[in-house]
Design an enzyme around this catalytic site. Sequence first.
Site, PDB file in Angstrom:
ATOM      1  CG  ASP A 130      -1.974   1.081   1.141  1.00  0.00           C
ATOM      2  OD1 ASP A 130      -2.345   1.443   0.028  1.00  0.00           O
ATOM      3  OD2 ASP A 130      -2.440   1.571   2.200  1.00  0.00           O
ATOM      4  CB  CYS A 171     -16.880  -5.301 -12.566  1.00  0.00           C
ATOM      5  SG  CYS A 171     -15.631  -5.449 -13.841  1.00  0.00           S
ATOM      6  CB  CYS A 173     -19.185   0.507 -12.401  1.00  0.00           C
ATOM      7  SG  CYS A 173     -18.593   2.115 -11.842  1.00  0.00           S
ATOM      8  CB  CYS A 188     -13.567   5.561  -9.211  1.00  0.00           C
ATOM      9  SG  CYS A 188     -13.485   4.200  -8.037  1.00  0.00           S
ATOM     10  CB  CYS A 191     -17.125   1.851  -3.987  1.00  0.00           C
ATOM     11  SG  CYS A 191     -18.225   1.157  -5.240  1.00  0.00           S
ATOM     12  CB  CYS A 237     -15.880 -10.034  -9.260  1.00  0.00           C
ATOM     13  SG  CYS A 237     -14.555 -10.936 -10.085  1.00  0.00           S
TER      14      CYS A 237
HETATM   15  S1  SF4 Z   1     -14.182 -11.449 -13.819  1.00  0.00           S
HETATM   16 FE1  SF4 Z   1     -14.595  -9.890 -12.221  1.00  0.00          FE
HETATM   17  S2  SF4 Z   1     -13.189  -8.222 -12.680  1.00  0.00           S
HETATM   18 FE2  SF4 Z   1     -13.293  -9.524 -14.506  1.00  0.00          FE
HETATM   19  S3  SF4 Z   1     -14.868  -8.585 -15.795  1.00  0.00           S
HETATM   20 FE3  SF4 Z   1     -15.875 -10.167 -14.546  1.00  0.00          FE
HETATM   21  S4  SF4 Z   1     -16.616  -9.032 -12.741  1.00  0.00           S
HETATM   22 FE4  SF4 Z   1     -15.079  -7.732 -13.744  1.00  0.00          FE
HETATM   23  S1  SF4 Z   2     -15.120   1.028  -6.886  1.00  0.00           S
HETATM   24 FE1  SF4 Z   2     -15.212   2.555  -8.540  1.00  0.00          FE
HETATM   25  S2  SF4 Z   2     -15.074   1.320 -10.377  1.00  0.00           S
HETATM   26 FE2  SF4 Z   2     -15.702  -0.097  -8.746  1.00  0.00          FE
HETATM   27  S3  SF4 Z   2     -17.959  -0.103  -8.818  1.00  0.00           S
HETATM   28 FE3  SF4 Z   2     -17.307   1.433  -7.327  1.00  0.00          FE
HETATM   29  S4  SF4 Z   2     -17.333   3.326  -8.529  1.00  0.00           S
HETATM   30 FE4  SF4 Z   2     -17.255   1.660  -9.988  1.00  0.00          FE
END
Ligand code: SF4
Ligand code: SF4
Length: 342
Positions: free
Chosen positions: A127, A189, A193, A209, A235, A242
């Site tokens: 990080d 994803c 979003c 984001c 978030c 996923c």
């Molecule tokens: S596998 Fe996960 S990160 Fe890849 S496109 Fe699908 S939801 Fe997004």
């Molecule tokens: S972390 Fe950012 S990119 Fe991921 S769903 Fe939330 S707003 Fe969208």
Amino acid sequence: MIGSGGIEGELARRARREGLVALSISRSRVYRNVAAVLARRDAAGLRDGMQFTYRNPARSTDPAATLPGARSVVSAAWPYGRSSLGQTPSVIARYARRDSYGELRERLARLGEVLEEAGHIVRVVADSNALVDKEPAVRGGGGWYLKNSLYGVPAHGSMVVIGSIITDAALTPTRPRGRMTGCGSCTACIGACPTGAILPEGAVDARRCISWQLQKPGLLNADIAEAMGVRVYGCDICQEVCPYNRRNAEGEADALAQLEELAGILRTGDAELLGHYSHLYLPGRDPSVLKRNALAALGNLGGGPAAPRALSLLSTWVDSDNPVLAVTAARSLERLAGSSKE
Ligand code: SF4
Ligand code: SF4
């Protein structure tokens, strides 16, 4: 895959003992491919003031800039997904509910002792602005780049925090996985979003984001405040949908419980709040960012049973001496009053 013999085998045994996963080893190199990507994204405006590895790409794309004479990078991940299940506060993203990076750093330091005991120099990086840590991990076959810009590893998905040990030891590299990205044709994803922040080729537009916008000081843009849902920090949406993270799925949060969490943040004094969340990145160590986000989140509780108390709580903040908090409360009041009428 690391063999059972030699110092590499000892690293694998120690990593298992420390609860670390996806251990991989790659040669220390200048990551020119990543430097080019960072420059391209910066030029396209996707960075939006974000520092991190953008701050000094010459450093972050070269392990030897952190440890002169670096020869290898050991990468490992600590999976926080299951341990964060059901933990409060649910208004905080799961990696941030505890000091996940702190835990990772301690484990990496103990892993690095294997190398130190053999007379090598190590630098633990986690990080930090100092290294684009996904690149050596992907090169060593620990996991993949994902379209939501995160790093995913087999069996644990993307609910992991990742770190590296840069060392002068000439270790035997582990084999790459053959492909750099782990998503195939999935686009879950991107569709989930709420702000359309995920762009092709695994880039996230920081201007849209929610996670980044909740860390920036000042007023939240109206569209972000509306789309952020009931969140105060981070978030998890693009991780929750996923398929790699299915085993870490968490149930729906309860609006009354969320209201309690938000009210708790708002009534906590600044010094105490800062102490409690000392592991979070807050610009200028200013805890009012958390209060701003809590006020914005109150406006998204909807017209259900939490609405009456949320409305009265917001009305006590519209006269705040802090203009950002006062305006945020007024905007949330309007939003919540609107959804309560629906
Ligand atoms: S596998 Fe996960 S990160 Fe890849 S496109 Fe699908 S939801 Fe997004
Ligand atoms: S972390 Fe950012 S990119 Fe991921 S769903 Fe939330 S707003 Fe969208």
